[in-house]
Design an enzyme around this catalytic site. Structure first.
Site, PDB file in Angstrom:
ATOM      1  N   CYS A 142       0.837  -1.203   0.000  1.00  7.30           N
ATOM      2  CA  CYS A 142       0.000   0.000   0.000  1.00  7.30           C
ATOM      3  C   CYS A 142       0.870   1.251   0.000  1.00  7.30           C
ATOM      4  O   CYS A 142       1.411   1.635   1.048  1.00  7.30           O
ATOM      5  CB  CYS A 142      -0.936   0.006   1.208  1.00  7.30           C
ATOM      6  SG  CYS A 142      -1.977   1.478   1.310  1.00  7.30           S
ATOM      7  N   CYS A 145      -0.413   4.080   2.230  1.00  3.97           N
ATOM      8  CA  CYS A 145      -0.203   3.835   3.661  1.00  3.97           C
ATOM      9  C   CYS A 145       1.244   4.092   4.070  1.00  3.97           C
ATOM     10  O   CYS A 145       1.500   4.689   5.127  1.00  3.97           O
ATOM     11  CB  CYS A 145      -0.552   2.386   4.007  1.00  3.97           C
ATOM     12  SG  CYS A 145      -2.178   1.838   3.470  1.00  3.97           S
ATOM     13  N   ASP A 146       2.192   3.638   3.260  1.00  2.59           N
ATOM     14  CA  ASP A 146       3.576   3.537   3.725  1.00  2.59           C
ATOM     15  C   ASP A 146       4.593   4.357   2.944  1.00  2.59           C
ATOM     16  O   ASP A 146       5.760   4.421   3.326  1.00  2.59           O
ATOM     17  CB  ASP A 146       4.015   2.060   3.700  1.00  2.59           C
ATOM     18  CG  ASP A 146       3.161   1.194   4.608  1.00  2.59           C
ATOM     19  OD1 ASP A 146       2.685   1.713   5.637  1.00  2.59           O
ATOM     20  OD2 ASP A 146       2.958   0.013   4.286  1.00  2.59           O
TER      21      ASP A 146
END
Length: 356
Positions: A142, A145-146
């Site tokens: 992701c 997300c990261d």
């Protein structure tokens, strides 16, 4: 086949399939509505968020929070309001008769008046050495997300479809260079995304490694990803041609790797229920405006999170869908209760008339 009453472990007004953010959000709201939700954790307890070491984009945590800690907090919150969370994988749901019959892989059988499918979608992986150790430690599925954790690093994106192009484009916000590794010459992505990536290539922000595959990830949980091993063949699919003298193997330094090779929705247990799935196996919910947005075409079965949402796939959006599903299920259960009360009153009236 409907379960024999003697085989049923327990009946619940509501069963929630999945213990990720969508399922736990649904459990919190369902518990507060006194619907006694029973949550089965599934084969990925806590969902994909447990693979993320730090979550910086979930509202309410200005300093961030680890994925496992967020999931644990939500479990405790759900249990505080009366939800019960059990280990268990749902194998099938029988929907021809009410209540629904829910069979687990261990053989246990439960019944429920309503079901929320929040079983998520599992990110596809390559199954290569280093993957298990480094997932969440430099390996991610992701970018949203990261990505921000890897500022000024060389970042590698694996894939050739829309998701890979989109994630590579997004990661240029942080990376010193983004490398797209694709096992073929041609991409499967739409022209729109290919054109955007090619603009970044011309600007020197993205480099493309065609006919190339990753065969091993190197690094440690302490230091993250250090480098990867790649194989390249001019005709593509190099892992199918490892013995070919034209196949070249080499190491390549990167600070992070992002897989963008698709997701598999966890909906096999809903086969035969009559709920509608799309061509990729994602659950179709009604959506739209007003109540009932998470309802499926089978009354009493609702969907929330990544099992429905193939586009956004964020913790915050999954949580919101879980809330909607719990509210929709509560409306359904109240209507069911009113219908049963009306039917019972009618039976009592009919019995009284017969006595007269």
């Amino acid at each position: 086949m409907t379960a024999d009453a003697d085989d049923v472990v327990e009946h619940r007004p509501l069963i929630v399939a999945g213990s990720g953010i969508a399922g736990l959000s649904a459990a919190i709201y369902a518990g507060r509505s006194n619907n006694e939700p029973l949550v089965f954790e599934g084969d990925e307890p806590g969902g994909q968020l447990t693979l993320t070491t730090e979550v910086d984009n979930y509202p309410g945590f200005p300093e961030g929070i680890s994925g496992p800690e967020l999931v644990q907090n939500m479990k405790q919150q759900a249990e505080r309001f009366g939800a019960e969370i059990k280990n268990g994988i749902i194998e099938s749901v029988e929907a021809k008769e009410r209540p629904f019959t829910v069979r687990l892989k261990n053989g246990d059988v439960y019944t429920a008046d309503a079901i929320i499918a929040a079983s998520g979608a599992s990110a596809r992986t390559l199954g290569i050495p280093g993957e298990d150790d480094l997932m969440g430690y430099g390996l991610s599925t992701c970018a949203t997300c990261d990505g921000a954790f890897f500022r000024d690093e060389k970042i590698m994106v694996v894939g050739g479809g829309d998701a890979a192009m989109e994630e590579a484009n997004f990661l240029t916000k942080f990376a010193s260079t983004v490398y797209i590794v694709h096992r073929r010459e041609e991409f499967r992505a739409e022209d729109y995304w290919i054109d955007r990536v090619m603009e970044k290539v011309e600007a020197g922000e993205i480099e493309i490694m065609r006919n190339t595959e990753v065969t091993e990830l190197h690094g440690s949980r302490e230091e993250g990803v250090d480098h990867v091993t790649l194989v390249e063949h001019p005709e593509g699919h190099p892992t199918d041609r490892l013995d070919d003298p034209d196949t070249e193997e080499f190491d390549f330094d990167v600070g992070a790797v992002f897989y963008a090779i698709g997701h598999t929705p966890n909906t096999a247990y809903l086969e035969g229920t009559g709920v509608e799935l799309d061509d990729d196996g994602y659950l179709k919910a009604k959506g739209g405006e007003g109540g009932g947005q998470t309802a499926t075409d089978v009354p009493g079965i609702f969907g929330a999170g990544d099992v429905v949402d193939y586009h956004y796939q964020q913790a915050a959006t999954a949580g919101g869908m879980g809330v909607k599903a719990a509210l929709d299920a509560d409306d359904y259960l109240e209507e069911l209760e009113r219908g049963e009360a009306t039917a019972e009153a009618g039976e009592v009236a009919a019995a009284a008339e017969s006595d007269d």
